[in-house]
Write a protein that holds these residues in place. Sequence first.
Motif, PDB file in Angstrom:
ATOM      1  N   ASP A   3       0.839  -1.191   0.000  1.00 59.89           N
ATOM      2  CA  ASP A   3       0.000   0.000   0.000  1.00 59.89           C
ATOM      3  C   ASP A   3       0.884   1.255   0.000  1.00 59.89           C
ATOM      4  O   ASP A   3       2.091   1.184   0.239  1.00 59.89           O
ATOM      5  N   ILE A   4       0.273   2.393  -0.251  1.00 56.97           N
ATOM      6  CA  ILE A   4       0.964   3.684  -0.131  1.00 56.97           C
ATOM      7  C   ILE A   4       1.104   3.963   1.357  1.00 56.97           C
ATOM      8  O   ILE A   4       0.104   4.064   2.077  1.00 56.97           O
ATOM      9  N   TYR A  87      -7.355   8.545 -15.913  1.00 56.54           N
ATOM     10  CA  TYR A  87      -6.952   7.230 -16.407  1.00 56.54           C
ATOM     11  C   TYR A  87      -5.483   6.952 -16.068  1.00 56.54           C
ATOM     12  O   TYR A  87      -5.157   5.892 -15.526  1.00 56.54           O
ATOM     13  N   HIS A  88      -4.615   7.891 -16.361  1.00 60.83           N
ATOM     14  CA  HIS A  88      -3.192   7.693 -16.080  1.00 60.83           C
ATOM     15  C   HIS A  88      -2.922   7.621 -14.579  1.00 60.83           C
ATOM     16  O   HIS A  88      -2.065   6.857 -14.139  1.00 60.83           O
ATOM     17  N   ASN A  94      -2.594   1.590  -9.699  1.00 62.93           N
ATOM     18  CA  ASN A  94      -2.834   0.144  -9.798  1.00 62.93           C
ATOM     19  C   ASN A  94      -1.575  -0.639 -10.133  1.00 62.93           C
ATOM     20  O   ASN A  94      -1.436  -1.795  -9.710  1.00 62.93           O
ATOM     21  N   GLU A  95      -0.675  -0.041 -10.888  1.00 60.99           N
ATOM     22  CA  GLU A  95       0.578  -0.716 -11.231  1.00 60.99           C
ATOM     23  C   GLU A  95       1.545  -0.803 -10.053  1.00 60.99           C
ATOM     24  O   GLU A  95       2.351  -1.727  -9.976  1.00 60.99           O
ATOM     25  N   LYS A 106      -7.203   7.056  -5.126  1.00 61.16           N
ATOM     26  CA  LYS A 106      -7.940   7.027  -6.401  1.00 61.16           C
ATOM     27  C   LYS A 106      -9.303   7.708  -6.251  1.00 61.16           C
ATOM     28  O   LYS A 106      -9.733   8.436  -7.150  1.00 61.16           O
ATOM     29  N   THR A 107      -9.953   7.499  -5.119  1.00 61.95           N
ATOM     30  CA  THR A 107     -11.230   8.167  -4.862  1.00 61.95           C
ATOM     31  C   THR A 107     -11.036   9.672  -4.755  1.00 61.95           C
ATOM     32  O   THR A 107     -11.816  10.456  -5.318  1.00 61.95           O
TER      33      THR A 107
END
Length: 125
Positions: A3-4, A87-88, A94-95, A106-107
């Motif tokens: 995780d971050i 998108y990027h 995710n990568e 992301k949210t």
Amino acid sequence: MKDIENNDDLYRLVDEFYKKLLSDSSISYIFTDVVKLNLEEHLPILVTFWSQSLFNTGGYFNNLTQIHLDISKKEYLTPELFKIWLYHFNTTVNELFTGSNAEKIKTQALNIATVLEIKTRQEKK
């Protein structure tokens, strides 16, 4: 994948994210021609922003909305540009990461992109 967890993770995220943005000709011109972004100077600011957003560390004092409205006056930030940006961003997260902070960022990115898109559209009218 982990995780971050800290600012080093955020630096890795924004660095990889901007590599994607700058290699995509459908959006890179915003950073290279319109803003003339100095990435070395900008990355620490982005890390501070996301650290504040994700970890509540504070330290980011710029007006994110006004910065983007000013850019949009030079070159309209279309809904499509926000989709490409998101998108990027999501692809990069995710990568590199998985976990609750990865989902949270992301949210937050979706929320930010949505608000900025609405504000720039209103400003254009």
